[in-house]
Every structure is written in C-alpha cells, then in structure tokens.
Design an enzyme around this catalytic site. Structure first.
Site, mmCIF file in Angstrom:
data_model
loop_
_atom_site.group_PDB
_atom_site.id
_atom_site.type_symbol
_atom_site.label_atom_id
_atom_site.label_comp_id
_atom_site.label_asym_id
_atom_site.label_seq_id
_atom_site.Cartn_x
_atom_site.Cartn_y
_atom_site.Cartn_z
ATOM 1 N N HIS A 8 31.301 44.997 39.576
ATOM 2 C CA HIS A 8 31.198 44.458 40.934
ATOM 3 C C HIS A 8 30.737 45.567 41.878
ATOM 4 O O HIS A 8 30.780 46.751 41.522
ATOM 5 C CB HIS A 8 32.551 43.915 41.422
ATOM 6 C CG HIS A 8 32.935 42.605 40.796
ATOM 7 N ND1 HIS A 8 33.607 42.530 39.599
ATOM 8 C CD2 HIS A 8 32.734 41.326 41.198
ATOM 9 C CE1 HIS A 8 33.798 41.249 39.282
ATOM 10 N NE2 HIS A 8 33.283 40.495 40.233
ATOM 11 N N LYS A 30 34.825 46.117 46.408
ATOM 12 C CA LYS A 30 35.852 45.210 45.860
ATOM 13 C C LYS A 30 37.202 45.928 45.793
ATOM 14 O O LYS A 30 37.297 47.051 45.306
ATOM 15 C CB LYS A 30 35.433 44.729 44.474
ATOM 16 C CG LYS A 30 36.379 43.685 43.900
ATOM 17 C CD LYS A 30 35.767 42.964 42.723
ATOM 18 C CE LYS A 30 36.757 41.999 42.090
ATOM 19 N NZ LYS A 30 37.225 40.969 43.035
#
Ligand code: NAD
Length: 264
Positions: free
Chosen positions: A153, A157
């Site tokens: 990601h 995050k």
C-alpha cells in the site's frame, strides 16, 4: 423495468461518499434519496449535483418520508452507531464499509440483522471477493502447503497488515480448520524468524501511491501458486458498494457478505 432503488449515503462529503455519488449518477437502477453529512459540516445545504442541477442538497438529518431503500454508510467508527440506529428506525437495508469497528459494534451488526438486511465489508472490491473464494478453495485443497500473504500500500496507510490481508488469512485458516490467531505471524524480523509448520505469515510493503495489492502464496517443494489482486483505482470500492446496495434491496433481514453479492 422496476423503479430505481432509493439510496441514502452517510458520509457523503468524504472520499468514499463522493465516489459513491459519482457511481449513482452513472446508473439508472439506483437513485440518490439523501446525502447525509456530519452535523455542522460546511457541505450542509449545498447542492449535491451542481453540474446537473438536481435540486437535492446535502443534509444533516434524513427527511421523515424516507422509509424504503438502502442506507450506505462510509463514515467513521464513532458515527457508526447512529447510522445503524437510523437504518433500524426507518427499516432501511444497511450497507457499510466503515472500518475500525470494535467488538460491540460488530455485535450490533449481528443484532440488527434480526430486523433488517445488513452487509458490512472491509473491502468492497468485487475482485477481492472472488480472490477470497479462490484462496479458500486453494487452502482447503492443499492443506499441507505453506501459506504466506504479502500486501503493498501507499506510505500513508496507518495499519499493517491491511484489514484485507488479515481477512484473506482468516479465510485460508478457516478453510483448513485452523485457529487463525494461533497460526498467524503478522511480521517477521530478527533471529527467531524461521517459518514453522502451519503458520500463515504476513509481510507489508509501504511505497509510493500504491492503492492496494494482495498476494496469497501457497508453496510446497518444487511448485507454488500465487493468487494476486491489484487495485489501481479507489472507485472500485464505490462500484462494489453500489452493487451491494442494489443487490440487498428487498432481501429478508439477515447478515450478508460481499461474496453473496458476487456469487449468488
Ligand atoms: P473520509 O474521512 O474521507 O470520509 C468520512 C466522512 O464521514 C467525512 O466526510 C466525515 O465528515 C463523515 N462523517 C463523520 N461523522 C459523520 C456523521 N455522523 N454523519 C455523516 N457523516 C459523517 O474517509 P473515506 O476515505 O471516505 O472512508 C470512510 C470509511 O470507509 C473509513 O472507515 C474507511 O476506512 C472506509 N473505507 C472502506 C472501504 C471498503 O471497501 N470497505 C474502502 C475505502 C474506505
């Protein structure tokens, strides 16, 4: 053709709320009934679709007349309870992707499912729903193979491993009759990091603007399978949520999953 399903969006000013409004505009089997925002939001009383001049405005509260259709909630965990209470009070089906729900809130979803149709998912990608099914089948068919999950990601995050990676691990463990908490290794580092039998290991990559990638690896001596899903655009979650709203409308009370939307 049957009339379009009325959809109430809660969290309408947020990133997901805005993406869902765009999807609703494209479809004619669903229609926006209300765009609810947090009390005091700067959006209140602004037009929802300025470009098309539809006279609907963002609102803090749901008009009394709205008693059919689906409430779609993408807000924050702290606002979740009032959203669920509103769906129960108006007898609206409840679709939610709000994450960070604690155990009492998850239990409240189960209780609500006694009165209204309820669908909550940490990931509304239809592709991830299919991946989950594939992982379950592969883990069950190959119970002795090592299972490891790698996710990637963007660097902003907060949590690792991702909720989706954990859900994939839970699906694999459940398919093998394993207690997930007993076999999951959420990260490896240092000298005691050797892989032990039956473990489900996780690794998290954080880089650039990656929307979300999940790889489930099943490996044994001489061969391996990699099941991969790559999200390249957040609109997939909005499309999945609207598909779920369309699907759940008119169903009996109960607890449903995004896999039900894809496979039934
Ligand atoms: P966001 O912060 O952009 O939007 C959340 C919105 O909810 C904000 O506009 C906030 O003002 C609003 N809100 C707060 N309290 C409210 C209330 N009482 N009534 C109405 N609105 C209220 O966040 P986001 O990226 O849109 O994500 C929203 C939620 O959805 C988060 O929990 C996120 O983790 C989750 N999410 C889930 C999926 C999925 O597929 N399940 C995908 C993306 C995001």
């Amino acid at each position: 053709m049957s009339p379009p399903i009325p959809v109430v969006i809660r969290g309408a000013a947020g990133r997901m709320g805005q993406a869902i409004l765009r999807v609703l505009e494209e479809r004619d089997d669903v229609v926006l009934a209300a765009a609810l925002v947090r009390a005091g939001s700067a959006q209140v009383d602004r037009p929802v679709y300025p470009s098309t001049e539809v006279p609907l405005r963002y609102a803090e509260a749901l008009a009394p007349g709205v008693t059919t259709g689906v409430l779609v909630d993408f807000s924050v965990a702290e606002a979740f309870d009032t959203g669920l209470a509103l769906a129960l009070e108006r007898r609206l089906a409840f679709v939610s992707g709000t994450t960070g729900l604690d155990e009492p809130r998850r239990a409240a979803l189960d209780r609500a499912a006694g009165s209204i149709p309820v669908l909550w998912s940490a990931n509304f990608s239809l592709g991830v729903a299919v991946l989950t099914r594939l992982v379950r089948d592969a883990a069950r068919a190959l119970p002795e193979w090592d299972c490891e999950i790698v996710e990637a990601h963007h660097g902003r995050k907060l949590d690792a491993p991702s909720g989706t990676a954990l859900a994939l691990g839970r699906a694999a463990a459940a398919a093998r009759g394993q207690d997930f908490d007993a076999v999951a290794v959420l990260a490896r580092a240092g000298e005691q990091a050797v892989r032990r039998e039956a473990q489900i290991g996780f690794a998290a990559v954080r880089a650039g603007d990656i929307v979300g990638e999940h790889t489930v690896l099943l490996a044994t001596a001489g061969e391996r399978i990699e099941l991969v899903h790559r999200a390249t655009d957040r609109s997939i979650f909005a499309r999945g949520a609207v598909a779920a709203a369309r699907w759940i409308a008119g169903r009996p009370p109960g607890r449903y999953t995004i896999e039900d939307v894809v496979f039934s």
